[in-house]
Design a protein around this motif. Sequence first.
Motif, short mmCIF file in Angstrom:
data_model
loop_
_atom_site.label_atom_id
_atom_site.label_comp_id
_atom_site.label_asym_id
_atom_site.label_seq_id
_atom_site.Cartn_x
_atom_site.Cartn_y
_atom_site.Cartn_z
N MET A 1 -13.50 41.77 15.91
CA MET A 1 -13.85 42.65 14.51
C MET A 1 -14.11 43.93 15.38
N ALA A 2 -13.76 44.90 14.61
CA ALA A 2 -14.86 46.17 14.69
C ALA A 2 -14.78 47.09 13.72
N GLY A 3 -16.18 47.93 13.61
CA GLY A 3 -16.61 48.86 12.73
C GLY A 3 -16.86 50.11 13.55
N HIS A 4 -17.49 50.88 11.92
CA HIS A 4 -18.51 52.14 12.49
C HIS A 4 -20.04 51.74 12.44
N ARG A 5 -20.38 52.34 13.02
CA ARG A 5 -21.92 52.59 12.88
C ARG A 5 -23.16 54.06 12.37
N PHE A 6 -23.55 54.10 13.07
CA PHE A 6 -23.68 55.99 13.15
C PHE A 6 -22.64 56.24 12.93
N PHE A 7 -23.53 58.05 12.13
CA PHE A 7 -22.56 59.45 12.64
C PHE A 7 -23.22 60.35 12.50
#
Length: 227
Positions: free
Chosen positions: A146-152
Motif C-alpha cells: 500500500m501507499a498513500g498521501h500525507r503532508f500537503f
Amino acid sequence: MEHLLDNPIYYALKSGHSHISKGTDEVKYYVEDITVFAGLKDNAQENLNTLYQISPAESLFVFFSKTPVDIPGQWKLLTQIDMFQFIFRGKEIPMADASGITELDLKHINEMIDLVELTKPGPFLAGTIELSNYTGIFVEGKLAAMAGHRFFPGPYREISAVCTHPDHVGKGYALKILQEQIKRILLRLEIPFLHVRNDNEGAIKLYQKLGFEIRTDMIAYVIKKKA
C-alpha cells in the motif's frame, strides 16, 4: 526565506491541511484521530513549551527538523530517526499500469493498520486515511502492499505509508503503487516528495530509480508529554 519543504509539517498545517489542524499561528498539530504529527514555525524550546501547554495530557507527537533540537525536560524523547527527504525530479509522468490496484477506504482500515504495524513505515491511525489517495494491492484476498498521501504544503504532496508485506517483497508491488501515486500527483500539477530512513538502502534505490533525488537531510523526533 525558508523553503516550504524545510518545514513540511508546519506548512501543510497552515495551508493544505489547515482544516484538520489545531494550535496557534506558530505551533500546530493534526486533529488527534488523523495523525500524531506536529509542526512548529521554528523548533525553538519556546515553541515546544507552547505545544506542551496547548495539547492534551499524555500526547505523543512526531515533528521534523533539518538540524538537531534540544528537547525540553517536560517532554520524553522516545526516539529520533535520521532520514532523507526526496523530491521528484523526473521529466515525465510515469506510464503507470493501474491494473490490480485497489482504492483503499474505511472497510480496509484494519488490514492497513496491521500492515503498518508489521512493516513500520511510520505512524498510521484509523483516521489517517482521510489524508487521501491510499491504494493497495491484494494477493489472495489479503493486503500485500500500500501507499498513500500525507503532508500537503501545496504545491508539494508527500507520498507516505509505502509498505509491502514481507511475504511479497521483490515482486514489484511497491514500484507499481508508487508509479500510480506519482502519476496522480503530477496530473494535479503538484510535486511529489517523500521521506525515508537514511539506512533503508532498498527503498532509496527504488525512489532514485523512479526519478526522486535527495533534497536534504531530515530528523524525525518522537516525543511524549511527561505527566
